[in-house]
Design an enzyme around this catalytic site. Structure first.
Site, PDB file in Angstrom:
ATOM      1  N   SER A 227       0.972  -1.140   0.013  1.00  0.00           N
ATOM      2  CA  SER A 227      -0.061   0.047  -0.005  1.00  0.00           C
ATOM      3  C   SER A 227       0.855   1.434  -0.078  1.00  0.00           C
ATOM      4  CB  SER A 227      -0.680   0.084   1.237  1.00  0.00           C
ATOM      5  OG  SER A 227       0.020   0.367   2.412  1.00  0.00           O
ATOM      6  N   ASP A 228       0.309   2.323  -0.386  1.00  0.00           N
ATOM      7  CA  ASP A 228       1.055   3.644  -0.128  1.00  0.00           C
ATOM      8  C   ASP A 228       0.724   3.945   1.259  1.00  0.00           C
ATOM      9  OD1 ASP A 228       2.332   5.938  -0.096  1.00  0.00           O
ATOM     10  OD2 ASP A 228       1.244   6.742  -1.667  1.00  0.00           O
TER      11      ASP A 228
END
Ligand code: BGC
Length: 740
Positions: A227-228
Site C-alpha cells: 500500500s502507499d
C-alpha cells in the site's frame, strides 16, 4: 532460504506478516525465518531515516547522493542514464541496509499543476515507462527491490487520499496504465505500490480489477503489492483485491479483522497464504544488507553532475548567446544561483552529501562575475532595492544570467497557477533591458508559463530540479563543456487554460473526470492545432543534427523496423534524441494526431554519422478496443514520422498494415451497418432483405446511399420492426450461427 510453509503457521501469524513492523520495515516472523524487510524512499536518492528520528521528520535522514529527480531524468530521454542512476541508488541502498526503494514514480503528468510532477517523468507513457523500466533494471541489478508507484491514476495531490479519478477504460489502458505495464512486463519490479486515490469510485488499494486481473493475470506480475503509506481503509477488502502488505504498521486492528474475516468465511484463507508467501519471498529475495560497504560519495556526485547536465533543456538560444565565450564578463543574478533549488518537498526529500551552487561553479570556471540576489524567496528584503541592485550588476557586463524558479513544488499540494513570482519576472525584465544579452535559467519542479518575459531575453534554459550537482551541471552547459541534449518531456503551454485538463482539474465533490480522454498533453495540442510555447520533444543544442534516409520495413505480423541516418553536422560533439511518432486515423476510435512510439539518444562526434534502428512492436500501432477488451491494430494506413518534437516532423513514410480482423463479434444488437460490413453475415442479410424483390427494386435499394446511411446505425434487432422488413429474429439468429 528455508521453505516457507503456511501450513505450519497460525492464521494470526500469517496475518501479522501482512502489515508493517514499524514505519519503514515489515514484521519479522522468527519461527518461519522471515526477517524484517526495510523499505525507504527514493527514488532519486535514499531517504534512510536516522535511528530514533520522528517518522514524519523528512529532514532527519542519513546523507545520501541526491540524483536528479524524475522531472529532470524524464527530460534526458536517456534510458541508459536512468539505469545508471538506478544502479547507483541501489548501491547506496545496500550500504544503508535498505531492501526496497520506493520508486520509481511513473504517473503521467496530466496537469502541469500537479504538485508531484517533479517526481514523475513525463506526460507521455512511453517516456515514463521506458525510463521507469531502465531505473528498475539498474536498481534491481544491485539486489535491491524497486516499488513502482503509484498504481494507478494518481495524477494530483488535491484530496489525493480520497479523490476518485474517473477514467474511461481506453484512456486508462493507453495513457495511465501503459507506463506501469511496460515497467512490470519489461523490468519485473519486485513490488508495486498501490495509489491512494480511487479509480472510478473504487480505492486503488481495493481494486481487484487493477491489482489482480490486470496486474497479475494480464501482465504476469509475480511480486508483492504494497500500500502507499496509510493508504488502506479496509484491509480485508484490500487483501481480497490483491494488496499483500499494508504499510506502515503494526496494525493489530486490521490484522484481527483479517483473522475474523477468514474465520467467518468472508475471506478465503488461501489469499492470506498467498500474500504471506509473497512477503516471505521478498524477505528471502532482498539483498543481504551490506552496511559495511562504503558509498563512493565522490564518484556518485560525479555521476549526479553528468546526469544533471544531460537533463537540461535549452529552450531558446537567439543570437548565439550560448555557450558563454571564454572570459566573458558576466552578471549572475537571482537567489537560485547562490541557493539552488535542486529537489522537491515531501517523502522523496534526500539529505544531500553536498550541494553545488551555480554561482560557485561559474566562478570556479574563471569567469569574472558580479552577483546580485535580485529577489528573495522568503519574503524578506525590499523587492525594489533588490531589483535595482540587480540592474546595477547588469551594467557593463556582456551577458547576464538570471536564475529564477520555484521553491514550493511538493508532495501534498498542487500548484494554483503556472506563473513565476512577479518579483522574479520584474527582475528578469529589468536586467534584460540593460544587459546586451540575457540568459534565464529556470529551476522548477515542472513547467512554468514563459509569457510576459520570454521575448525580452535571448536564451532560456530549463534546469528543472537537477539534484545536488545541478549547479556544476548548469555551469557545464552554460559554458559548453557539455552540449545541451535534454528534450521536453512535458509541453509548455502558452496559457494554463490551453491544457486539456484545465476544465476538470482537480475535480469537485470527490471526483475528477478525465474528460480529455487519451488527449493528454501534446496529444491534445497537436490534434486540435493549439499553439504552445514549446512542444513536447523540443530542445536545442550547440551543434546541429540532420536526419535522412528514413526507411521502414514492415512484417506480416504488423511490426516494423525504422531506420534513419543521423549526422552531427556541427562543430561540437553532442547527443541527439531520435523521436519516432506514429500517426493514423485507422480504426473506429479518435486517434491523437501523432503519438511517440520509439525513441533513443545517441552521441555523435562532429562530422560523425550513424544509422539508428528502432523496432516498433504491434502495440505501437494499436488502440485499446473497449468492446473487444483487447489491443487492436486496425487495418489501414500508418505514417511513421521522425520528429524534432511533437510539432515538427522532419521525415515521414507511410506504411500499410493488415491489422486484426474485425474484433467484435456480431450480435442482434450490432448496427445494421456492421452486419452489412461482415464478410459472411453481410451478403446473407442482403439476400434475406431482398428476398422476393424484383431486379429493379434491388438496383434502387443499392443505389439509394442516403437510405443506407440512415439505416446503418440502427441495431439489427430494432430494424426488424420497421414496416416491410421481411426478416425475422429467427432469420437473424440463423445468419449469426453461420458466422460462428
Ligand atoms: C507517498 C509515497 C511514499 C510514502 C512513504 C507517501 O505519502 O505517497 O510516494 O513512498 O509516503 O514515504
Amino acid at each position: 532460504m528455508q521453505q516457507f510453509d503456511t501450513a505450519a503457521l497460525s492464521l494470526e501469524e500469517k496475518a501479522s506478516l501482512l502489515s508493517g513492523g514499524d514505519f519503514w520495515s515489515t514484521q519479522p516472523l522468527d519461527r518461519a525465518a522471515v526477517r524484517a524487510v526495510v523499505l525507504t524512499d527514493g527514488p532519486h536518492g535514499i531517504r534512510r531515516q536516522k535511528a530514533g528520528a520522528d517518522h514524519l521528520g523528512f529532514h532527519a535522514s542519513e546523507p545520501a547522493t541526491c540524483f536528479p529527480p524524475a522531472v529532470a531524468v524524464g527530460s534526458s530521454w536517456d534510458a541508459e542514464l536512468a539505469a545508471r542512476i538506478g544502479e547507483a541508488v541501489g548501491r547506496e541502498a545496500r550500504a544503508h541496509g535498505v531492501d526496497v526503494v520506493l520508486g520509481p514514480g511513473v504517473n503521467i503528468k496530466r496537469s502541469p499543476l500537479c504538485g508531484r510532477n517533479f517526481e514523475y517523468y513525463s506526460e507521455d507513457p512511453l517516456v515514463s515507462g521506458a525510463l521507469g523500466a531502465a531505473f528498475v533494471r539498474g536498481l534491481q541489478s544491485q539486489g535491491v527491490a524497486a516499488s513502482v508507484k503509484h498504481f494507478a491514476a494518481n495524477n494530483q495531490e488535491t484530496d489525493r487520499m480520497r479523490i476518485s479519478a474517473d477514467v474511461d477504460e481506453r484512456t486508462l489502458r493507453e495513457i495511465y496504465l501503459a507506463a506501469f505495464e511496460r515497467v512490470v512486463t519489461e523490468a519485473r519490479p519486485a513490488t508495486v505500490m498501490a495509489a491512494y486515490n480511487r479509480i472510478n469510485g473504487v480505492p486503488a488499494a481495493e481494486s481487484r480489477r487493477l491489482l489482480t486481473e490486470v496486474l497479475r493475470e494480464e501482465w504476469g506480475f509475480e511480486g508483492l503489492v504494497v500500500s502507499d503509506w496509510g493508504g488502506v481503509g479496509d484491509r480485508v477488502a484490500a487483501l481480497a483485491a490483491g494488496l499483500d502488505l499494508q504499510m506502515p504498521g503494526p496494525d493489530a486492528v486490521h490484522d484481527a479483522a483479517v483473522v475474523r474475516a477468514v474465520r467467518e468465511g468472508c475471506l478465503d484463507e488461501a489469499l492470506v497464504d498467498a500474500s504471506a508467501r509473497r512477503v516471505a519471498a521478498l524477505a528471502g529475495r532482498a539483498a543481504t544488507p551490506d552496511a559495511e560497504s562504503a558509498v563512493p560519495v565522490a564518484e556518485h556526485h560525479a555521476l549526479a553532475r553528468e546526469a544533471a547536465a544531460d537533463c537540461v533543456v535549452l529552450l531558446k538560444n537567439d543570437k548565439y548567446t550560448l555557450p558563454l565565450a571564454e572570459g566573458v564578463r558576466l552578471a549572475v543574478i537571482g537567489e537560485f544561483a547562490a541557493r539552488p533549488q535542486f529537489q522537491g518537498g515531501g517523502s522523496s526529500l534526500v539529505a544531500a552529501t553536498r550541494v553545488d551552487a551555480p554561482l560557485e561553479a561559474i566562478r570556479a570556471l574563471g569567469h569574472p562575475v558580479t552577483y546580485a540576489p535580485g529577489f528573495t524567496t522568503d519574503g524578506t528584503g525590499d523587492p525594489e532595492a533588490l531589483r535595482e541592485e540587480a540592474a546595477r550588476a547588469a551594467c557593463g557586463v556582456e551577458v547576464a544570467v538570471v536564475f529564477v524558479g520555484l521553491r514550493g513544488d511538493t508532495e501534498g499540494s498542487d500548484r494554483e497557477h503556472l506563473d513565476l513570482p512577479a518579483d522574479q519576472v520584474a527582475v528578469v525584465r529589468a536586467v534584460a533591458a540593460i544587459a546586451p544579452r540575457t540568459v534565464v535559467v529556470l529551476s522548477t519542479g515542472g513547467v512554468v508559463c514563459l509569457e510576459g518575459w520570454h521575448d525580452d531575453v535571448d536564451a532560456i534554459m530549463a534546469g528543472w530540479l537537477l539534484g545536488q550537482a545541478g549547479g556544476a551541471a548548469l555551469a557545464d552547459v552554460l559554458t559548453g563543456a557539455v552540449n545541451p541534449s535534454g528534450r521536453l518531456a512535458e509541453s509548455i503551454p502558452l496559457r494554463l487554460e490551453d491544457n486539456p485538463s484545465y476544465l476538470t482539474f482537480p475535480g469537485e465533490a470527490g471526483h475528477v473526470r478525465y474528460g480529455e480522454g487519451v488527449m493528454v498533453g501534446y496529444r491534445h495540442y497537436e490534434t486540435v492545432g493549439r499553439a504552445v510555447r514549446y512542444p513536447f520533444g523540443h530542445g536545442l543544442s550547440y551543434t546541429t543534427f540532420e536526419t535522412e534516409e528514413l526507411t521502414v520495413d514492415v512484417t506480416d505480423d504488423d511490426t516494423a523496423t525504422v531506420r534513419v541516418w543521423v549526422s552531427n553536422t556541427g562543430e561540437r560533439a553532442g547527443k541527439h534524441v531520435v523521436q519516432v511518432y506514429v500517426a493514423t486515423s485507422a480504426g473506429r476510435v479518435r486517434r491523437p494526431m501523432r503519438e511517440l512510439r520509439a525513441f533513443t539518444k545517441i552521441s555523435l562526434a562532429p562530422g560523425e554519422s550513424r544509422t539508428v534502428e528502432l523496432p516498433l512492436e504491434r502495440r505501437a500501432f494499436a488502440y485499446y478496443d473497449v468492446e473487444a477488451g483487447r489491443w487492436t491494430v486496425a487495418p489501414g494506413e500508418y505514417t511513421i514520422q521522425i520528429g524534432e518534437s511533437a510539432a515538427r516532423v522532419v521525415a515521414e513514410q507511410k506504411i500499410t498494415l493488415a491489422g486484426d480482423a474485425a474484433a467484435t463479434a456480431l450480435t442482434l444488437d450490432s448496427a445494421i451497418g456492421d452486419w452489412f460490413a461482415h464478410p459472411v453475415a453481410g451478403p446473407l442479410l442482403q439476400e434475406a432483405l431482398m428476398a422476393g424483390a424484383t431486379e429493379e427494386q434491388r438496383r434502387q435499394a443499392e443505389a439509394d446511399s442516403d437510405l443506407m446511411e440512415m439505416v446503418a446505425s440502427i441495431p439489427a434487432r430494432q430494424y426488424l420492426h420497421f414496416p416491410g422488413v421481411p426478416v425475422t429474429t429467427d432469420d437473424l439468429t440463423e445468419i449469426l450461427e453461420a458466422t460462428q
